[in-house]
Motif scaffolding. Structure first.
Motif, PDB file in Angstrom:
ATOM      1  N   PHE A   1       0.855  -1.098   0.028  1.00 57.18           N
ATOM      2  CA  PHE A   1       0.085  -0.001  -0.026  1.00 57.18           C
ATOM      3  C   PHE A   1       0.814   1.181  -0.041  1.00 57.18           C
ATOM      4  CE2 PHE A   1       0.932  -0.802   4.183  1.00 57.18           C
ATOM      5  CZ  PHE A   1       0.975   0.268   4.976  1.00 57.18           C
ATOM      6  N   VAL A   2       0.205   2.437  -0.063  1.00 59.27           N
ATOM      7  CA  VAL A   2       1.046   3.656  -0.260  1.00 59.27           C
ATOM      8  C   VAL A   2       0.779   4.597   1.075  1.00 59.27           C
ATOM      9  CG1 VAL A   2       1.129   5.965  -1.332  1.00 59.27           C
ATOM     10  CG2 VAL A   2       0.721   3.660  -2.726  1.00 59.27           C
ATOM     11  N   LYS A   3       1.791   5.014   1.719  1.00 60.11           N
ATOM     12  CA  LYS A   3       1.920   5.947   2.707  1.00 60.11           C
ATOM     13  C   LYS A   3       2.606   7.272   2.257  1.00 60.11           C
ATOM     14  CE  LYS A   3       2.747   4.707   6.999  1.00 60.11           C
ATOM     15  NZ  LYS A   3       1.430   4.907   7.864  1.00 60.11           N
ATOM     16  N   PRO A   4       2.043   8.294   2.967  1.00 61.60           N
ATOM     17  CA  PRO A   4       2.821   9.531   2.846  1.00 61.60           C
ATOM     18  C   PRO A   4       4.225   9.590   3.553  1.00 61.60           C
ATOM     19  CG  PRO A   4       0.996   9.939   4.158  1.00 61.60           C
ATOM     20  CD  PRO A   4       0.875   8.542   3.732  1.00 61.60           C
TER      21      PRO A   4
ATOM     22  N   ILE B   1     -11.686  -8.881   0.565  1.00 59.34           N
ATOM     23  CA  ILE B   1     -11.451  -7.612  -0.563  1.00 59.34           C
ATOM     24  C   ILE B   1     -10.741  -6.332   0.531  1.00 59.34           C
ATOM     25  CG2 ILE B   1     -12.047  -5.795  -2.159  1.00 59.34           C
ATOM     26  CD1 ILE B   1     -14.387  -8.125  -2.659  1.00 59.34           C
ATOM     27  N   ALA B   2      -9.344  -6.140   0.137  1.00 58.83           N
ATOM     28  CA  ALA B   2      -8.844  -4.971   0.876  1.00 58.83           C
ATOM     29  C   ALA B   2      -9.390  -3.797  -0.065  1.00 58.83           C
ATOM     30  CB  ALA B   2      -7.429  -5.217   1.098  1.00 58.83           C
ATOM     31  N   PHE B   3      -9.705  -2.562   0.514  1.00 59.17           N
ATOM     32  CA  PHE B   3      -9.964  -1.436  -0.132  1.00 59.17           C
ATOM     33  C   PHE B   3      -9.548   0.031   0.829  1.00 59.17           C
ATOM     34  CE2 PHE B   3     -13.454  -2.407   2.359  1.00 59.17           C
ATOM     35  CZ  PHE B   3     -13.830  -1.237   2.938  1.00 59.17           C
ATOM     36  N   SER B   4      -9.203   1.017   0.417  1.00 57.47           N
ATOM     37  CA  SER B   4      -8.972   2.213   1.003  1.00 57.47           C
ATOM     38  C   SER B   4     -10.320   2.878   1.402  1.00 57.47           C
ATOM     39  CB  SER B   4      -7.985   2.992   0.377  1.00 57.47           C
ATOM     40  OG  SER B   4      -8.330   3.345  -0.780  1.00 57.47           O
TER      41      SER B   4
ATOM     42  N   LYS C   1      -7.512   8.737   5.011  1.00 55.29           N
ATOM     43  CA  LYS C   1      -7.777   7.360   4.375  1.00 55.29           C
ATOM     44  C   LYS C   1      -6.997   6.167   4.988  1.00 55.29           C
ATOM     45  CE  LYS C   1      -8.106   8.557  -0.456  1.00 55.29           C
ATOM     46  NZ  LYS C   1      -7.434   8.372  -1.778  1.00 55.29           N
ATOM     47  N   LYS C   2      -7.597   5.264   5.301  1.00 55.47           N
ATOM     48  CA  LYS C   2      -7.230   4.081   5.859  1.00 55.47           C
ATOM     49  C   LYS C   2      -7.526   2.547   5.152  1.00 55.47           C
ATOM     50  CE  LYS C   2      -5.085   5.356   9.624  1.00 55.47           C
ATOM     51  NZ  LYS C   2      -3.582   5.229   9.812  1.00 55.47           N
ATOM     52  N   ILE C   3      -6.954   1.604   5.244  1.00 54.39           N
ATOM     53  CA  ILE C   3      -7.156   0.481   4.387  1.00 54.39           C
ATOM     54  C   ILE C   3      -7.909  -0.687   5.472  1.00 54.39           C
ATOM     55  CG2 ILE C   3      -6.183  -1.601   3.507  1.00 54.39           C
ATOM     56  CD1 ILE C   3      -3.837  -0.023   2.861  1.00 54.39           C
ATOM     57  N   PHE C   4      -9.114  -1.159   4.902  1.00 53.87           N
ATOM     58  CA  PHE C   4      -9.998  -1.904   5.348  1.00 53.87           C
ATOM     59  C   PHE C   4     -10.209  -3.233   4.887  1.00 53.87           C
ATOM     60  CE2 PHE C   4     -11.195   2.218   7.034  1.00 53.87           C
ATOM     61  CZ  PHE C   4     -12.026   2.103   8.237  1.00 53.87           C
TER      62      PHE C   4
ATOM     63  N   SER D   1      -3.519   3.968   1.631  1.00 53.87           N
ATOM     64  CA  SER D   1      -4.115   3.865   0.467  1.00 53.87           C
ATOM     65  C   SER D   1      -3.708   2.969  -0.614  1.00 53.87           C
ATOM     66  CB  SER D   1      -4.339   5.263  -0.170  1.00 53.87           C
ATOM     67  OG  SER D   1      -3.353   6.055  -0.589  1.00 53.87           O
ATOM     68  N   MET D   2      -4.244   2.691  -1.833  1.00 51.96           N
ATOM     69  CA  MET D   2      -3.938   1.920  -2.841  1.00 51.96           C
ATOM     70  C   MET D   2      -3.325   0.502  -2.270  1.00 51.96           C
ATOM     71  SD  MET D   2      -2.205   4.581  -5.347  1.00 51.96           S
ATOM     72  CE  MET D   2      -3.102   5.967  -5.835  1.00 51.96           C
ATOM     73  N   PRO D   3      -4.346  -0.167  -1.495  1.00 53.41           N
ATOM     74  CA  PRO D   3      -3.913  -1.481  -1.336  1.00 53.41           C
ATOM     75  C   PRO D   3      -3.852  -2.549  -2.668  1.00 53.41           C
ATOM     76  CG  PRO D   3      -6.360  -1.331  -0.923  1.00 53.41           C
ATOM     77  CD  PRO D   3      -5.702   0.039  -1.327  1.00 53.41           C
ATOM     78  N   SER D   4      -2.889  -3.478  -2.476  1.00 51.62           N
ATOM     79  CA  SER D   4      -2.504  -4.514  -3.538  1.00 51.62           C
ATOM     80  C   SER D   4      -2.375  -5.806  -2.615  1.00 51.62           C
ATOM     81  CB  SER D   4      -1.480  -4.152  -4.347  1.00 51.62           C
ATOM     82  OG  SER D   4      -1.296  -5.251  -5.234  1.00 51.62           O
ATOM     83  N   TRP D   5      -3.120  -6.776  -2.814  1.00 50.61           N
ATOM     84  CA  TRP D   5      -2.860  -7.886  -1.914  1.00 50.61           C
ATOM     85  C   TRP D   5      -2.185  -8.958  -2.638  1.00 50.61           C
ATOM     86  CZ3 TRP D   5      -7.706  -8.961   1.609  1.00 50.61           C
ATOM     87  CH2 TRP D   5      -7.317  -9.714   2.693  1.00 50.61           C
ATOM     88  N   GLY D   6      -0.933  -9.479  -1.990  1.00 50.15           N
ATOM     89  CA  GLY D   6       0.055 -10.440  -2.542  1.00 50.15           C
ATOM     90  C   GLY D   6      -0.308 -11.803  -2.530  1.00 50.15           C
TER      91      GLY D   6
END
Length: 441
Positions: A181-184, A399-402, A409-412, A432-437
């Motif tokens: 995922f993406v963090k600032p 399913i992961a989503f932001s 923004k958080k991931i759920f 944000s922008m989660p990608s499940w491996g």
């Protein structure tokens, strides 16, 4: 820590007699085994009770901590309903089958009983964890750990819950999978991180800080690499992280490098603007553009693939507003699969039967799941805030989503059936922008 997997079953004849009496008294309780079909249209909840830990030699504090960690893990499994022990009359007399009167739990319609037994040993002591199927009194999971340390308690909780999920569903990889995922970062930059769904193993992958924005991560199907877009001050680049060290960065002949995604064979597809409009290209040697995977008018972005590598979903605005299309990777025109509205962020389930995507509803976005066989769309998130960037788990169930439902923004995590979302701990700041491996190999 020494792990010893065992059945931990005592009192065989008393258990067999109890089961026989149960069968004679109530045919409805004649279950051979509990099972949950997570790939079906939905599940009824199973009731689970965690008995108060049995602790000798002063291990009550770590016993309570481990029980709390297991409880938090079980909240990610929507097919389990946690029932307070106070709801069941009587007390558990011990942690083994010959010490438990299962009748009160059966009358209270409890399906699974979990016990923990601590004994003196090195460090914090030794612990035995068991999960019983109440009606049959069978041990679903039996695990023992010696010389436990405080740092090992989270992993013990994860491993026990993984085995319990495996016993009930045939799938247990949720607890040791990873999400990118993406963090600032400092300045206006963003970086790629990874985390397990329970929030453990939080790891920073890139360190561009104010030098750029690393966004849109995508795992390779073997779990060894992550591809992403690096937005610099003057151009877009393709970044590839290979499991350690500094990511490689590639310059492509395009003004935009958008939403790269791995195929199962290790190749990368990405949206590039090369001939006046954005199309999805398959990258060849040196991660340079090869053949286009899409054709026709409009902007095309956000490729996603099933585990076979035959089906690709993507977004195109060729008919006006953005919609989800599906095509064969081998070639051919795209087939529009969403019928109306503003639809983006497709994620194909591993079996290629479903597509999760984001649909604009008023001023907010929500996650929907489309059945490619029937064409039916099902809304799986609701409530406040906007939900976007869905990503299927490797088992096709979660399913992961932001989301902004909690403020920033958080991931759920939810499921393909729309279970109540649970937030993944990702530390301070937005995520944000989660990608499940994929599952570890």
């Amino acid at each position: 820590m020494t792990t010893r997997k065992q059945m931990l079953v005592n009192g065989f004849w008393s258990a067999a007699l109890a089961v026989l009496m149960c069968l004679l008294a109530s045919p409805a309780q004649a279950q051979s085994s509990l099972a949950v079909d997570i790939q079906g249209p939905g599940q009824a909840k199973m009731n689970l009770v965690m008995a108060r830990p049995f602790a000798g030699g002063g291990q009550l504090t770590p016993a309570d901590k481990l029980q709390d960690l297991i409880n938090k893990d079980l909240q990610f499994l929507p097919f389990l309903q946690l029932v307070p022990p106070s709801n069941v009359p009587g007390q558990v007399g011990g942690a083994t089958v010959d010490q438990i009167d299962f009748k009160p739990f059966s009358l209270a319609k409890v399906d699974v009983l979990v016990t923990a037994n601590w004994t003196p040993g090195g460090n914090l002591g030794n612990v035995e964890l068991r999960a019983f199927e109440v009606y049959s009194q069978k041990v679903l999971v039996g695990k023992g750990y010696d010389s436990v340390t405080d740092a090992q308690l989270p992993d013990i909780a994860d491993k026990f819950c993984m085995e319990l999920m495996q016993a009930l569903t045939g799938q247990g990889g949720f607890f040791n999978s990873q999400i990118a995922f993406v963090k600032p970062s400092s300045g206006k930059g963003t970086d790629i991180w990874t985390v397990r769904p329970t929030g453990r193993g939080l790891t920073r992958v890139t360190s561009y800080n104010e030098l750029g924005m690393a966004v849109s991560p995508s795992w390779s199907f073997d779990g060894r690499r992550i591809v992403f877009t690096l937005i610099g001050s003057r151009a877009h680049y393709l970044g590839v992280w290979s499991g350690g060290g500094k990511p490689q960065v590639y310059t492509l002949p395009s003004t935009n490098v958008v939403s790269p995604h791995f195929l199962p064979d290790g190749q990368v597809a990405v949206s590039l603007t090369m001939q006046g409009k954005a199309d999805i290209y398959l990258l060849g040697a040196g991660f340079q553009p090869g053949r286009p995977l899409t054709s026709g008018g409009g902007i095309k972005v956000s490729p996603s693939f099933d585990a076979s590598g035959h089906t690709m979903a993507y977004v195109s605005d060729q008919t006006g507003s953005p919609n989800i299309y599906v095509t064969s990777v081998g070639g051919g025109g795209g087939r529009r699969v969403t019928t109306s509205g503003y639809n983006t962020n497709p994620s194909v389930s591993p079996d290629g039967k479903l597509v999760a995507f984001t649909k604009q509803l008023g001023s907010a976005q929500k996650v929907f799941v489309l059945d490619l066989g029937t064409g039916q769309e099902t809304q799986v998130t609701s409530g406040g805030g906007s939900d976007e960037n869905p990503s299927f788990s490797p088992d096709g169930y979660f399913i992961a989503f932001s989301s902004t439902r909690s403020g920033g923004k958080k991931i759920f995590v939810t499921t393909r059936h729309g279970a109540t979302p649970v937030m993944i701990p990702t530390g301070d700041g937005s995520a944000s922008m989660p990608s499940w491996g994929p599952l570890p190999q």
